[in-house]
Design a protein around this motif. Structure first.
Motif, PDB file in Angstrom:
ATOM      1  N   ILE A 309     -22.805  27.215 -34.288  1.00 28.79           N
ATOM      2  CA  ILE A 309     -24.156  27.224 -34.373  1.00 28.79           C
ATOM      3  C   ILE A 309     -24.717  27.416 -32.768  1.00 28.79           C
ATOM      4  CG2 ILE A 309     -24.202  24.719 -34.063  1.00 28.79           C
ATOM      5  CD1 ILE A 309     -27.020  27.363 -35.454  1.00 28.79           C
ATOM      6  N   GLU A 310     -23.824  26.952 -31.819  1.00 25.03           N
ATOM      7  CA  GLU A 310     -24.050  27.221 -30.324  1.00 25.03           C
ATOM      8  C   GLU A 310     -23.561  28.806 -30.119  1.00 25.03           C
ATOM      9  OE1 GLU A 310     -22.223  24.265 -27.890  1.00 25.03           O
ATOM     10  OE2 GLU A 310     -23.126  22.595 -29.292  1.00 25.03           O
ATOM     11  N   ASN A 311     -22.545  29.065 -30.854  1.00 26.54           N
ATOM     12  CA  ASN A 311     -22.193  30.680 -30.414  1.00 26.54           C
ATOM     13  C   ASN A 311     -23.356  31.432 -31.185  1.00 26.54           C
ATOM     14  OD1 ASN A 311     -19.907  29.773 -29.457  1.00 26.54           O
ATOM     15  ND2 ASN A 311     -18.819  29.688 -31.294  1.00 26.54           N
ATOM     16  N   CYS A 312     -23.893  30.913 -32.039  1.00 22.45           N
ATOM     17  CA  CYS A 312     -24.902  31.787 -32.979  1.00 22.45           C
ATOM     18  C   CYS A 312     -26.155  32.003 -31.730  1.00 22.45           C
ATOM     19  CB  CYS A 312     -25.242  31.053 -34.241  1.00 22.45           C
ATOM     20  SG  CYS A 312     -26.714  31.757 -34.956  1.00 22.45           S
ATOM     21  N   PHE A 313     -26.587  30.895 -31.204  1.00 29.65           N
ATOM     22  CA  PHE A 313     -27.667  30.911 -30.334  1.00 29.65           C
ATOM     23  C   PHE A 313     -27.460  31.861 -29.053  1.00 29.65           C
ATOM     24  CE2 PHE A 313     -29.040  26.347 -32.032  1.00 29.65           C
ATOM     25  CZ  PHE A 313     -30.131  26.952 -32.857  1.00 29.65           C
ATOM     26  N   GLY A 314     -26.225  31.596 -28.697  1.00 30.54           N
ATOM     27  CA  GLY A 314     -25.731  32.384 -27.384  1.00 30.54           C
ATOM     28  C   GLY A 314     -25.874  33.894 -27.750  1.00 30.54           C
ATOM     29  N   ILE A 315     -25.339  34.384 -28.680  1.00 35.67           N
ATOM     30  CA  ILE A 315     -25.516  35.623 -29.270  1.00 35.67           C
ATOM     31  C   ILE A 315     -26.911  36.208 -29.631  1.00 35.67           C
ATOM     32  CG2 ILE A 315     -25.012  37.271 -31.052  1.00 35.67           C
ATOM     33  CD1 ILE A 315     -22.276  35.547 -31.706  1.00 35.67           C
ATOM     34  N   VAL A 345     -38.763  37.263 -35.772  1.00 32.55           N
ATOM     35  CA  VAL A 345     -38.416  38.857 -35.719  1.00 32.55           C
ATOM     36  C   VAL A 345     -36.990  38.872 -35.073  1.00 32.55           C
ATOM     37  CG1 VAL A 345     -38.520  40.837 -34.771  1.00 32.55           C
ATOM     38  CG2 VAL A 345     -40.610  39.773 -35.875  1.00 32.55           C
ATOM     39  N   CYS A 346     -36.615  38.300 -33.824  1.00 34.90           N
ATOM     40  CA  CYS A 346     -35.112  38.298 -33.547  1.00 34.90           C
ATOM     41  C   CYS A 346     -34.214  37.657 -34.381  1.00 34.90           C
ATOM     42  CB  CYS A 346     -35.206  37.507 -32.057  1.00 34.90           C
ATOM     43  SG  CYS A 346     -36.322  38.180 -30.722  1.00 34.90           S
ATOM     44  N   CYS A 347     -34.661  36.459 -35.122  1.00 29.19           N
ATOM     45  CA  CYS A 347     -33.700  35.901 -36.010  1.00 29.19           C
ATOM     46  C   CYS A 347     -33.312  36.841 -37.149  1.00 29.19           C
ATOM     47  CB  CYS A 347     -34.229  34.663 -36.459  1.00 29.19           C
ATOM     48  SG  CYS A 347     -34.307  33.477 -35.105  1.00 29.19           S
ATOM     49  N   ILE A 348     -34.276  37.558 -37.568  1.00 25.18           N
ATOM     50  CA  ILE A 348     -34.017  38.533 -38.757  1.00 25.18           C
ATOM     51  C   ILE A 348     -33.234  39.718 -38.318  1.00 25.18           C
ATOM     52  CG2 ILE A 348     -35.263  40.255 -40.273  1.00 25.18           C
ATOM     53  CD1 ILE A 348     -37.537  38.371 -40.335  1.00 25.18           C
ATOM     54  N   LEU A 349     -33.534  40.224 -37.204  1.00 28.46           N
ATOM     55  CA  LEU A 349     -32.705  41.093 -36.633  1.00 28.46           C
ATOM     56  C   LEU A 349     -31.310  40.995 -36.288  1.00 28.46           C
ATOM     57  CD1 LEU A 349     -35.249  42.995 -34.392  1.00 28.46           C
ATOM     58  CD2 LEU A 349     -34.538  43.913 -36.227  1.00 28.46           C
ATOM     59  N   HIS A 350     -31.105  39.724 -35.860  1.00 37.08           N
ATOM     60  CA  HIS A 350     -29.761  39.213 -35.927  1.00 37.08           C
ATOM     61  C   HIS A 350     -28.935  39.269 -36.922  1.00 37.08           C
ATOM     62  CE1 HIS A 350     -26.782  36.004 -34.607  1.00 37.08           C
ATOM     63  NE2 HIS A 350     -27.014  35.677 -35.710  1.00 37.08           N
ATOM     64  N   ASN A 351     -29.545  38.719 -37.893  1.00 44.46           N
ATOM     65  CA  ASN A 351     -28.792  38.548 -39.306  1.00 44.46           C
ATOM     66  C   ASN A 351     -28.545  39.993 -40.046  1.00 44.46           C
ATOM     67  OD1 ASN A 351     -28.989  35.976 -39.212  1.00 44.46           O
ATOM     68  ND2 ASN A 351     -30.108  35.791 -41.204  1.00 44.46           N
ATOM     69  N   MET A 352     -29.518  41.005 -39.492  1.00 44.01           N
ATOM     70  CA  MET A 352     -29.362  42.278 -40.089  1.00 44.01           C
ATOM     71  C   MET A 352     -28.293  42.884 -39.475  1.00 44.01           C
ATOM     72  SD  MET A 352     -33.455  43.997 -40.068  1.00 44.01           S
ATOM     73  CE  MET A 352     -32.754  45.171 -41.055  1.00 44.01           C
ATOM     74  N   LEU A 353     -28.162  42.710 -38.049  1.00 41.03           N
ATOM     75  CA  LEU A 353     -27.048  43.318 -37.588  1.00 41.03           C
ATOM     76  C   LEU A 353     -25.487  42.573 -37.940  1.00 41.03           C
ATOM     77  CD1 LEU A 353     -28.531  43.217 -33.957  1.00 41.03           C
ATOM     78  CD2 LEU A 353     -28.221  45.241 -35.536  1.00 41.03           C
ATOM     79  N   ILE A 354     -25.426  41.506 -38.157  1.00 42.89           N
ATOM     80  CA  ILE A 354     -24.284  40.851 -38.684  1.00 42.89           C
ATOM     81  C   ILE A 354     -24.056  41.477 -40.161  1.00 42.89           C
ATOM     82  CG2 ILE A 354     -23.268  38.879 -39.519  1.00 42.89           C
ATOM     83  CD1 ILE A 354     -24.585  37.433 -37.265  1.00 42.89           C
ATOM     84  N   ASN A 355     -24.974  41.683 -40.913  1.00 43.84           N
ATOM     85  CA  ASN A 355     -24.638  42.303 -42.057  1.00 43.84           C
ATOM     86  C   ASN A 355     -24.096  43.596 -42.000  1.00 43.84           C
ATOM     87  OD1 ASN A 355     -25.807  39.752 -43.133  1.00 43.84           O
ATOM     88  ND2 ASN A 355     -27.277  40.754 -44.477  1.00 43.84           N
ATOM     89  N   PHE A 356     -24.881  44.347 -41.135  1.00 42.29           N
ATOM     90  CA  PHE A 356     -24.185  45.703 -40.917  1.00 42.29           C
ATOM     91  C   PHE A 356     -22.751  45.777 -40.660  1.00 42.29           C
ATOM     92  CE2 PHE A 356     -28.612  47.002 -39.596  1.00 42.29           C
ATOM     93  CZ  PHE A 356     -29.184  47.001 -40.504  1.00 42.29           C
ATOM     94  N   GLN A 357     -22.403  44.480 -39.726  1.00 41.85           N
ATOM     95  CA  GLN A 357     -21.181  44.762 -39.169  1.00 41.85           C
ATOM     96  C   GLN A 357     -19.978  44.172 -40.433  1.00 41.85           C
ATOM     97  OE1 GLN A 357     -21.391  42.213 -35.775  1.00 41.85           O
ATOM     98  NE2 GLN A 357     -22.618  43.731 -34.732  1.00 41.85           N
ATOM     99  N   THR A 358     -20.493  43.303 -41.214  1.00 38.01           N
ATOM    100  CA  THR A 358     -19.607  42.587 -42.138  1.00 38.01           C
ATOM    101  C   THR A 358     -19.754  43.229 -43.589  1.00 38.01           C
ATOM    102  OG1 THR A 358     -21.157  40.940 -42.714  1.00 38.01           O
ATOM    103  CG2 THR A 358     -19.745  40.605 -40.948  1.00 38.01           C
ATOM    104  N   GLU A 359     -20.595  44.168 -44.100  1.00 40.12           N
ATOM    105  CA  GLU A 359     -20.775  44.502 -45.264  1.00 40.12           C
ATOM    106  C   GLU A 359     -19.541  45.107 -45.754  1.00 40.12           C
ATOM    107  OE1 GLU A 359     -24.437  46.808 -45.362  1.00 40.12           O
ATOM    108  OE2 GLU A 359     -23.644  48.520 -44.351  1.00 40.12           O
ATOM    109  N   ASN A 360     -18.806  45.914 -45.078  1.00 39.39           N
ATOM    110  CA  ASN A 360     -17.445  46.466 -45.450  1.00 39.39           C
ATOM    111  C   ASN A 360     -16.317  45.677 -45.588  1.00 39.39           C
ATOM    112  OD1 ASN A 360     -18.909  49.046 -45.784  1.00 39.39           O
ATOM    113  ND2 ASN A 360     -18.799  49.315 -43.279  1.00 39.39           N
ATOM    114  N   GLU A 361     -16.483  44.552 -44.980  1.00 35.06           N
ATOM    115  CA  GLU A 361     -15.233  43.713 -45.037  1.00 35.06           C
ATOM    116  C   GLU A 361     -15.136  43.261 -46.626  1.00 35.06           C
ATOM    117  OE1 GLU A 361     -15.911  40.422 -42.449  1.00 35.06           O
ATOM    118  OE2 GLU A 361     -16.006  41.466 -40.912  1.00 35.06           O
ATOM    119  N   GLU A 362     -13.833  42.902 -46.989  1.00 32.19           N
ATOM    120  CA  GLU A 362     -13.640  42.288 -48.403  1.00 32.19           C
ATOM    121  C   GLU A 362     -14.271  40.968 -48.515  1.00 32.19           C
ATOM    122  OE1 GLU A 362      -9.534  42.222 -49.345  1.00 32.19           O
ATOM    123  OE2 GLU A 362      -9.138  44.201 -48.913  1.00 32.19           O
TER     124      GLU A 362
END
Length: 393
Positions: A309-315, A345-362
């Motif tokens: 969670i601290e890493n999450c805040f840092g990112i 808005v920053c939190c939503i965009l944070h999740n969007m970017l993670i989804n974009f990066q991980t959606e192709n993972e198994e």
């Protein structure tokens, strides 16, 4: 006595100057008199047709965004706009059909991609980079309110995406999370912590409530993230002096844990939080449970995963630098809402970017029989036994 406006003061000065010119004027010089009256009339006309005296606006030029930004490589584009070109296009596709960009207003809006770039640039900027006039000069748009209008418009569209990108996992997804992390801490769904967001200046009212233990004016955000560092729940807006435990105890998760967690599922928090069946924490320094070695071993292992969670805040704060010092004074409720919306808005965009990066993972495959938690896995003693056995294997 009512306060005189700037226009009134300027008009007063013009009249006094005109009277002085007439006093010293040679009565035989009609041409000079005509010129003086003409200059006075012109100045007065300009003043009366200007809402706030003479405003020298920011010179507008689209050269930078057309001839420089457009030719940036991915790294430089990401540095300026805070997202990569492909990510920018995907965010644009999510908001392009929103009604806020298709109004019946007589004035044409700026291109949507430009509006999004301006909003993302502001979210990613800190310090002087947030200056309205600097942003207006850089992107070649007006600074008389255009930047604020654009930002609110883009925020309104992004906030509508909250249910799609920032939500608590349902029972099936929680099972996927449990399965994916079963070798770490069985039953752990997420990690909770609070974070201070510094305010650039003291709030106008009750500023002492916003003064935190870090000796700064701040507001609090409390979030739960999952193992991928996606924010699954966030509470925003408490004053900086409010303790993390109090924010948590007032949350729906604390009051109705059965709505959010199934049997033997739990979340991990630091020692600032109360120990509960659905919230496990490390041993405090004054604890006398078990041996010193066992407590230290537990805390070290536990913190290795809770730190997510601290890493999450840092990112989040590194990506959106505006969160490092919020330019809101908290004058009224509307101002507070705008500040909370900015953070959300920053939190939503944070999740969007993670989804974009991980959606192709198994994805985690759950084959029958589904992974089941050992009885009582949401107790600290059970987790301690797991950690000890884990060290032996």
């Amino acid at each position: 006595m009512p306060r005189r406006g700037e226009n009134f003061k300027i008009m007063d000065a013009l009249c006094k100057n005109q009277a002085l010119n007439l006093i010293i004027l040679d009565s035989s010089d009609d041409e000079d008199a005509d010129e003086i009256f003409e200059n006075f009339s012109f100045s007065l006309l300009c003043l009366l047709n200007t809402r706030r005296s003479v405003h020298l606006g920011v010179p507008k030029s689209s050269q930078w965004r057309h001839n420089v930004l457009r030719h940036f490589d991915d790294s430089r584009f990401n540095e300026m706009i805070r997202v990569g070109p492909d990510e920018f296009c995907r965010i644009l596709n999510y908001i392009k059909d929103d009604s806020v960009f298709n109004t019946n207003s007589s004035g044409a809006q700026l291109p949507l991609d430009l509006q999004l770039k301006i909003a993302l640039f502001r979210l990613g900027s800190s310090g002087d980079g947030l200056s309205i006039r600097k942003v207006a000069s850089l992107f070649g748009v007006g600074d008389g309110g255009t930047i604020q209008i654009i930002t609110k418009r883009v925020f309104k569209a992004i906030l509508k995406l909250k249910e799609k990108f920032l939500f608590w996992p349902n029972e099936n997804e929680r099972l996927e999370i449990v399965t994916a992390t079963r070798k770490e801490m069985p039953g752990c769904i997420g990690y909770i912590d609070g974070s201070e967001l510094k305010l650039a200046e003291a709030p106008a009212k009750k500023h002492e409530l916003f003064y935190s233990r870090k000796r700064q004016y701040a507001i609090k955000m409390q979030a739960v993230c999952d193992y991928r560092l996606r924010i699954r729940q966030v509470t925003i807006g408490y004053p900086g002096s409010v303790h993390d435990a109090k924010i948590f105890l007032n949350s729906p998760l604390a009051k109705h844990p059965q709505r959010f967690l199934s049997d033997s599922q739990w979340i991990a928090g630091d020692s600032a939080y109360p120990l509960k069946e659905f919230l496990l924490t490390p041993f405090r320094q004054n604890s006398t449970d078990y041996t010193t070695e066992e407590r230290e071993s537990f805390n070290k292992y536990f913190s290795k995963y809770r730190v997510r969670i601290e890493n999450c805040f840092g990112i989040l704060k590194e990506k959106f630098g505006s969160l490092k010092e919020l330019k809101f004074r908290m004058i009224n409720e509307q101002n507070k809402k705008e500040c909370n919306d900015w953070i959300m808005v920053c939190c939503i965009l944070h999740n969007m970017l993670i989804n974009f990066q991980t959606e192709n993972e198994e994805s985690v495959e759950i084959n029958p029989p589904q992974y089941s938690l050992p009885p009582g896995s949401n107790t600290r003693s059970s987790l301690l036994n797991f950690i000890q056995n884990h060290r032996l294997t």
